[in-house]
Design a protein around this motif. Structure first.
Motif, short mmCIF file in Angstrom:
data_model
loop_
_atom_site.label_atom_id
_atom_site.label_comp_id
_atom_site.label_asym_id
_atom_site.label_seq_id
_atom_site.Cartn_x
_atom_site.Cartn_y
_atom_site.Cartn_z
N GLN A 47 -3.71 -19.89 -5.76
CA GLN A 47 -4.85 -19.02 -6.11
C GLN A 47 -5.48 -17.35 -6.69
OE1 GLN A 47 -7.78 -19.47 -3.13
NE2 GLN A 47 -8.08 -22.44 -3.22
N ARG A 48 -4.79 -16.49 -6.16
CA ARG A 48 -4.17 -15.27 -6.29
C ARG A 48 -3.17 -15.20 -7.81
NH1 ARG A 48 -3.80 -11.32 -1.19
NH2 ARG A 48 -3.94 -10.07 -3.03
N GLY A 49 -2.65 -17.07 -7.96
CA GLY A 49 -1.75 -16.45 -9.13
C GLY A 49 -0.33 -15.31 -8.72
N GLU A 50 -0.13 -15.72 -7.82
CA GLU A 50 1.51 -15.22 -6.90
C GLU A 50 2.26 -15.53 -8.18
OE1 GLU A 50 -0.45 -13.08 -2.80
OE2 GLU A 50 1.10 -14.30 -2.79
N PRO A 51 3.41 -14.86 -8.19
CA PRO A 51 4.08 -15.62 -8.43
C PRO A 51 5.51 -16.41 -7.73
CG PRO A 51 4.45 -13.45 -9.62
CD PRO A 51 3.36 -13.75 -8.80
N THR A 52 5.61 -15.55 -6.76
CA THR A 52 6.40 -15.92 -5.38
C THR A 52 5.17 -15.62 -4.47
OG1 THR A 52 8.18 -14.79 -6.61
CG2 THR A 52 8.36 -14.99 -4.51
N GLY A 53 5.55 -17.11 -3.70
CA GLY A 53 4.68 -16.95 -2.69
C GLY A 53 5.42 -16.09 -1.87
N ARG A 54 4.14 -16.01 0.04
CA ARG A 54 4.64 -15.28 1.00
C ARG A 54 6.18 -16.14 1.67
NH1 ARG A 54 -0.38 -15.15 4.55
NH2 ARG A 54 0.54 -13.51 5.99
N LYS A 55 6.59 -14.89 2.39
CA LYS A 55 7.55 -15.43 3.44
C LYS A 55 6.91 -16.21 4.50
CE LYS A 55 11.44 -13.90 6.28
NZ LYS A 55 11.59 -12.84 7.12
#
Length: 284
Positions: A47-55
């Motif tokens: 939803q936030r459009g982050e290219p890499t997800g969080r750990k």
């Protein structure tokens, strides 16, 4: 109807992508509450459009003692502190590859089906159990340095919440003031079976029944047993005994299972059949 050419109905986008089909994958089964937490984190990153997800977690290879006390290599999974808030953080990955069937993994890449690889290793994650040295006691048979298992406090809290939620009654009973339902019968009888009311059949005198049977055979030469029983209104066993004295049942042929008079009662010149039958009944 004419068929369309192959080149007009075939689309390259319908082909299965197999570039990664030979890649070896791990299939890791995690508890349901971990899967929900990971899915929520991934949806938030999308939803936030982050290219890499969080750990999400860290995978470690450690040496741990088995049930016999010998050291063995074991994989452990540790959730990230922010991801695992309120749920257990440490998990043991038990290898169950030898019990798994051959499997392939597929994905949807923009509406196109792709083979991501084949499952090479399968693991089942369980909440890690810590061990703590037991307090030394006097006079006990066990060793003073024996350890005891300590459950994860977050897991105990989560298990308690699940048991409490399962014990809550979700069904409710509502009492209606007007119990009359539209279109429903006024009274309902459960388990009631329909019984056919049959008239009681009284045994007729054998000579009288024989006369009636002869009159019936004068009307038609052959009868079925149900027809005779209907016209005479006699019990089954009594009717069989009397009719066997004057008639025979065809075992085969076009008149199978039909009763007809015996030959001595059909022959011309014989004494009157009713009289002969009555005389035979009197001699019995």
């Amino acid at each position: 109807m004419a068929s369309e050419p192959i080149d007009e109905i075939w689309h390259p986008s319908d082909a299965l992508l197999t570039e990664s089909a030979s890649r070896k994958l791990w299939l890791v089964k995690v508890p349901n509450f971990v899967a929900k937490r990971w899915k929520a984190c991934c949806d938030h990153s999308v939803q936030r459009g982050e290219p890499t997800g969080r750990k999400l977690a860290t995978l470690r290879l450690v040496q741990a003692p088995d049930e016999a006390g010998a050291a063995k290599t074991q994989y452990q999974l540790q959730l990230d502190a922010t991801v695992g808030q309120g749920i257990p953080h440490d998990y043991v990955m038990k290898n169950s590859t030898k019990f798994a069937d051959p499997m392939l993994a597929f994905s949807d890449k923009g509406g196109q089906l792709a083979a991501e690889g084949k499952v090479w290793q399968k693991f089942d994650c369980e909440v890690a159990r810590r061990t703590a040295p037991a307090a030394a006691g006097g006079g006990g048979s066990g060793a003073a340095g024996s350890a005891k298992v300590v459950l994860d406090p977050e897991y105990r809290k989560l298990s308690r919440q699940r048991h409490q939620a399962a014990a809550v009654k979700t069904r409710t009973v509502q009492y209606l003031q007007d119990t009359k339902l539209v279109g429903a019968p006024s009274t309902v009888q459960i388990g009631q079976k329909r019984k056919e009311v049959m008239e009681k059949r009284d045994r007729m005198d054998a000579s009288q029944l024989t006369s009636i049977l002869f009159r019936l055979f004068e009307k038609q030469p052959r009868w079925s047993f149900p027809q005779l029983q209907k016209d005479t209104a006699q019990p089954t066993q009594h009717l069989k005994e009397v009719i066997a004295e004057i008639a025979v049942k065809n075992p085969r042929g076009p008149y199978k299972d039909l009763w007809e008079l015996k030959k001595e009662y059909k022959a011309s010149g014989a004494e009157d059949p009713p009289a002969a039958a009555q005389q035979q009944q009197q001699q019995r």
